[in-house]
Every structure is written in structure tokens, then in C-alpha cells.
Design a protein around this motif. Structure first.
Motif, mmCIF file in Angstrom:
data_model
loop_
_atom_site.group_PDB
_atom_site.id
_atom_site.type_symbol
_atom_site.label_atom_id
_atom_site.label_comp_id
_atom_site.label_asym_id
_atom_site.label_seq_id
_atom_site.Cartn_x
_atom_site.Cartn_y
_atom_site.Cartn_z
ATOM 1 N N GLU A 311 0.852 -1.178 0.000
ATOM 2 C CA GLU A 311 0.000 0.000 0.000
ATOM 3 C C GLU A 311 0.895 1.237 0.000
ATOM 4 O O GLU A 311 2.060 1.163 0.401
ATOM 5 N N GLU A 313 0.517 4.761 1.487
ATOM 6 C CA GLU A 313 -0.228 5.698 2.314
ATOM 7 C C GLU A 313 0.740 6.393 3.266
ATOM 8 O O GLU A 313 1.570 5.736 3.901
ATOM 9 N N GLU A 332 0.322 -7.244 -5.362
ATOM 10 C CA GLU A 332 -0.107 -6.246 -4.387
ATOM 11 C C GLU A 332 0.560 -4.896 -4.613
ATOM 12 O O GLU A 332 -0.021 -3.840 -4.327
ATOM 13 N N SER A 335 -1.363 -3.202 -7.468
ATOM 14 C CA SER A 335 -2.629 -2.680 -6.953
ATOM 15 C C SER A 335 -2.410 -1.409 -6.138
ATOM 16 O O SER A 335 -3.186 -0.443 -6.234
ATOM 17 N N ALA A 336 -1.354 -1.412 -5.324
ATOM 18 C CA ALA A 336 -1.049 -0.243 -4.497
ATOM 19 C C ALA A 336 -0.718 0.967 -5.364
ATOM 20 O O ALA A 336 -1.169 2.088 -5.078
ATOM 21 N N GLU A 338 -1.678 1.522 -8.515
ATOM 22 C CA GLU A 338 -2.876 1.963 -9.216
ATOM 23 C C GLU A 338 -3.759 2.808 -8.293
ATOM 24 O O GLU A 338 -4.253 3.874 -8.685
ATOM 25 N N LYS A 339 -3.966 2.347 -7.078
ATOM 26 C CA LYS A 339 -4.777 3.085 -6.113
ATOM 27 C C LYS A 339 -4.157 4.446 -5.815
ATOM 28 O O LYS A 339 -4.857 5.463 -5.727
ATOM 29 N N PHE A 340 -2.833 4.465 -5.675
ATOM 30 C CA PHE A 340 -2.121 5.717 -5.377
ATOM 31 C C PHE A 340 -2.268 6.722 -6.519
ATOM 32 O O PHE A 340 -2.566 7.905 -6.299
ATOM 33 N N LYS A 342 -4.550 7.088 -8.689
ATOM 34 C CA LYS A 342 -5.901 7.599 -8.877
ATOM 35 C C LYS A 342 -6.179 8.835 -8.026
ATOM 36 O O LYS A 342 -7.072 9.625 -8.360
ATOM 37 N N THR A 343 -5.426 9.019 -6.949
ATOM 38 C CA THR A 343 -5.663 10.169 -6.060
ATOM 39 C C THR A 343 -4.487 11.138 -5.997
ATOM 40 O O THR A 343 -4.648 12.268 -5.528
#
Length: 516
Positions: A311, A313, A332, A335-336, A338-340, A342-343
Motif C-alpha cells: 500500500e 499511504e 499487491e 494494486s497499491a 494503481e490506487k495511489f 488515482k488520487t
């Protein structure tokens, strides 16, 4: 230094003749005299056999001027016309008549292999067969002539470009190109001097000023620019007396995985050494003690996973983020990221596995902040933009990629080329010692640290590449190529800064005056 295209050089020639009220023949005379003076200064009358091979175009006309000047000054000269076509330019014919008036030894006409002269290893070859106007493959017997040059092992001086090389496309056959020891390029260097597939045809190059109109040279925009000290000094941001660390930004370096924490150490140290005010490293838990021990000046954040980044964060507000070094491409981690993305709105420098993840999921490219800096090595670049046919195709695809995603591409190599929008910025620093593990991680840190200090993304990339290479150049003075490691580059970044103002850089232009 601007790198003019052949079309711009032709335009400059015509404008110069018009503005200075001179003929193209007179401009050719001046150019040929500049080449002669370069030789004359170095030879000082030595009676080494000089073989001047002239084509039947304007490059051949330049060669005839050189040959005539050498003959007039008592050198041991033999002149040849490579009779590869029935068409002759006006300025070639003028200078062909002039050399016949200068000597009883008229140029030998070469039309087939049986005409080739004997050339010894200690002789000198002046290549004036083809210039920048070549647009088609050379004839087989001319290829044999060029092979004859190479087999002789004689020192070969090319006028403007090695004959057989195109300035704007790849060659078809290496046997159809002159392998020059030295090239004297008219008015500006050529892009081909810096591309892997064509740079090998000229071991060294130098620019000769042939008197093209100065207003034209200053006002004309070029697609490519050569980056040296003169170009980067104006980018430099001096420090104020009352500045504090908060004025120089907070760099966050995200990366690392089990066994690859060293990449983050290198990038983090480089970011601080190049001048970032604060540096924080974001790594898996396995990297905590390593970072705290190896990099006491930095701060460390870890995620919960011990081996990989699972992740992204954090509760800090970095000025810029350098991401991807040593990160791996675990599920993982992908995924981390991609999530990062996006924001995230923070400026990014992306390298290594960060780029590899983008290559696998190209939809993520649209999530990058505008003017993100991507620093791929050749294989990473190929994954991003696809395969290419040759160096020219590679640059065109890199340019289109940059424009499509509004990113800055730093194509790492012997002459690292930074690509943005419609321009190429060709770096002049660096050496083969940099072909060692970790130097790319250092570059990521350098560019991140410059962005942290308020440099624009493009200037951070251009200036960072220059300083990175210059630090390596300084380091090898004591270490040599083989012993250079990435840490040495970090240790000499300060000296690279100091070198910016040690003494003015002299332009690579031969300023010899016409000889009377």
C-alpha cells in the motif's frame, strides 16, 4: 548549442549569401579555407601523403577548395573525383576549374574498383564524397571505395558528415559509410553524432564556423539542442543567505523490496545531495533498519508488508515523489500503485519497476500528473513505446508518446536524450563507467531533488542529467571507468555544482581565419 537540420543549414546558406551579397561559391571558398586552416595548424607543413576524395556535389566542391589550398601551401596532395553521377553542381564545377588552374596534376577520375589508389596506414584521407544532401544508397563500387578506406587504416577526416550517413534516416549498409576518425561539422553538430547506430562512424567531431548569418542562427528554432555547461548555467538556482531546509522542499522516495532496498538508499541520498531540504524514504518494513543506518540524514516510512510495497499511504505532504526504484512488480504492489495514482496530485519522477508496471497497465499512464518525468533505460523504453526500427523511429515514437501523455521522457544512454513535446535535448556529460548497477537510481534521486527545490520539470530533467553525468566524469579522474560505482556519483555531485562556475566553457567551434 542548437543542432540544425540539413534543411535549416541550406536555408542559412542562402540567407547568408543574400544578406552578405556574396555568391554560394564564395561561401564555399570560406568553408573550405576553414577546413584547410584546421589541417594546416595541426600539420605545420608535414609531408604526409594526403588523399582528398571529392564527390561531384557541393561536399566535393568543399573538398576541391581544401585540396587547392593544400597544394598552394606545398603539401603532398593527391586529389580524386569520385565520379558517381553525370550530374555536377555549379560550385563543384567552378572549383574543379580552379584546381586545374592551380596544378598540372589534375584530379584523378574514379569510376570503378580498378581506379582505386594505394593508400598506406600512415597516410591521411580527406573524405568529401557526400555531404548532408545524400538521399539514396551509394553505388556498389563506391561502397568498395569506402571499404578500401577502412582497410587502409589511414587517418580519415570527414568534411561535414562521414560520407554515406544520412542526417535524417537510418543507413542501409554499414559498408556504404566512411568510418571517420574525425569529422569537421559545418556550423553545428549533427544529431547523428549522438545516436548509437550512427555515432560510431565518427570517433570525434568538431564544429567549424563557416560564416552563416548570425541573426539566422540566433533566431532559428531547432528540434534538437545539445546540452553543455553554457546551456545549464542559466538554469541554476542560487541559495539565499537566510534560507532554511523548508525552502528546498520535501522529496519522498517510494520503492524497494526485499533484497532491493539499496536502490532506495541511492536515490534518497542523491536527492538530498543534490539539494532537497528534506528526504523521506517509503519502503517495506524490511528496509527500515537499512535506511536508518545507511542514510541517517533521511526519514523513513514503512508499510505493513515486510517484503514488498503493498500500500502507498503516508501522512506527510511531499513536494515531489520519486517512485519505482527496486519496487518489484508483485500483484499487491501493482494494486497499491494503481490506487495511489488515482488520487495523487504531487509531481512524479518514475523509474524502473514503476515504469514496468505502467507498461503492463498502460491505462495508468493517463493518471500521471502533467509533466511527470519518466527515466527509462532502453528495455524499459521499449516496453513503454513499443519496438522501433532504428534510432530515428525510436525518437519519433518517444516524441509522440511524450505529446500523448504530456510527460517528459529521459532516454538513458551514452548521450542521454530528454524528450518533451516537439524537442530533443541531447546531453554531453557522462562516460562508460556509468554502465554499472545503481546509476539510474541515483539519477532518479537527482531529478527528484531538483524538482523539490523548485526547478521546472523540464529543467530538472535536463539539469539533472547534466549534473549526474558531470559528477561521473569528475569521479573517473581518480577511479577510472571500471571502478566507478553509483555511490561515487553521489559523492561528487557537489563538485559537479562547483564546476558550473569554475571557468567559462569554450564552444566547440574552430575560429581559424582564412589563410592568405
Amino acid at each position: 548549442m542548437k543542432i540544425f537540420s540539413k534543411e535549416q543549414i541550406y536555408e542559412g546558406d542562402q540567407l547568408t549569401a543574400k544578406n552578405q551579397s556574396i555568391t554560394s561559391t564564395e561561401l564555399m571558398e570560406y568553408a573550405g579555407i576553414q577546413i584547410f586552416n584546421w589541417l594546416h595548424i595541426r600539420m605545420q607543413g608535414a609531408q604526409v601523403p594526403i588523399h582528398v576524395f571529392c564527390g561531384i556535389g557541393n561536399n566535393g566542391g568543399d573538398g576541391l577548395v581544401v585540396a587547392r589550398q593544400l597544394i598552394t601551401h606545398g603539401y603532398n596532395v593527391k586529389t580524386y573525383v569520385v565520379n558517381c553521377s553525370d550530374k555536377r553542381t555549379k560550385d563543384f564545377l567552378v572549383n574543379y576549374d580552379l584546381i586545374k588552374q592551380t596544378t598540372k596534376k589534375w584530379p584523378d577520375m574514379l569510376a570503378c574498383e580498378s581506379d582505386f589508389p594505394e593508400i598506406h596506414k600512415d597516410d591521411i584521407i580527406v573524405d568529401a564524397v557526400f555531404g548532408i544532401g545524400l538521399n539514396r544508397p551509394v553505388k556498389d563500387w563506391v561502397k568498395s571505395l569506402f571499404v578500401h578506406f577502412k582497410k587502409s587504416e589511414a587517418f580519415t577526416l570527414a568534411i561535414d558528415v562521414p560520407s554515406g550517413v544520412y542526417t535524417d534516416k537510418a543507413i542501409e549498409d554499414e559498408n556504404g559509410v566512411v568510418w571517420a576518425n574525425y569529422t569537421l561539422s559545418f556550423q553545428s553538430p549533427k544529431l547523428i553524432f549522438f545516436l548509437p547506430e550512427t555515432a560510431k562512424f565518427s570517433t570525434q567531431w568538431e564544429v567549424i564556423d563557416i560564416g552563416i548569418d548570425r541573426t539566422f542562427l540566433l533566431a532559428t528554432e531547432t528540434e534538437s539542442e545539445l546540452i553543455g555547461k553554457n546551456e545549464v548555467v542559466p538554469m541554476y538556482k542560487p541559495r539565499e543567505k537566510f534560507a532554511h531546509k523548508g525552502d528546498y522542499g520535501h522529496s519522498l522516495i517510494i520503492g524497494g523490496s526485499y533484497g532491493k532496498i539499496g536502490a532506495v538508499v541511492l536515490a534518497s541520498r542523491a536527492a538530498l545531495s543534490i539539494g532537497a531540504g528534506l528526504v523521506t524514504s517509503y519502503v517495506p518494513k524490511s528496509g527500515y533498519q537499512i535506511l536508518q543506518t545507511a542514510f541517517p540524514e533521511g526519514m523513513v516510512i514503512t508499510n505493513q508488508n515486510d517484503a514488498v510495497i503493498s500500500e502507498i499511504e503516508f501522512d506527510i505532504e511531499p513536494t515531489v515523489i520519486g517512485l519505482g526504484i527496486g519496487m518489484g512488480t508483485a500483484t499487491e504492489t501493482v494494486s497499491a500503485l494503481e490506487k495511489f495514482l488515482k488520487t495523487n496530485k504531487t509531481p512524479l519522477v518514475m523509474d524502473a519497476d514503476g515504469l514496468n508496471i505502467l507498461s503492463k497497465k498502460k491505462t495508468l499512464l493517463k493518471l500521471l500528473p502533467e509533466k511527470s518525468v519518466l527515466t527509462p533505460h532502453p528495455k524499459e523504453l521499449e516496453r513503454l513505446i513499443g519496438t522501433w526500427q532504428d534510432d530515428f523511429d525510436k525518437l519519433e515514437k518517444a516524441k509522440q508518446f511524450s505529446k500523448k501523455y504530456t510527460v517528459i521522457l529521459v532516454i538513458k544512454g551514452a548521450n542521454t536524450i530528454t524528450v518533451f513535446d516537439d524537442k530533443y535535448f541531447v546531453n554531453t556529460t557522462g562516460n562508460p563507467g556509468m554502465a554499472t548497477a545503481g546509476t539510474g537510481d541515483v539519477l532518479t534521486g537527482v531529478i527528484t531533488g531538483l524538482l523539490s527545490q523548485g526547478y521546472s520539470p523540464l529543467n530538472a530533467a535536463i539539469f539533472g542529467v547534466y549534473l549526474h553525468g558531470k559528477a561521473a566524469d569528475i569521479a573517473i579522474e581518480n577511479l577510472g571507468y571500471q571502478s566507478l560505482i553509483a555511490s561515487h556519483i553521489i559523492e561528487t555531485l557537489g563538485e559537479a555544482y562547483i564546476d558550473l562556475f569554475s571557468q567559462p566553457e569554450q564552444p566547440q567551434v574552430e575560429e581559424a581565419q582564412p589563410d592568405d
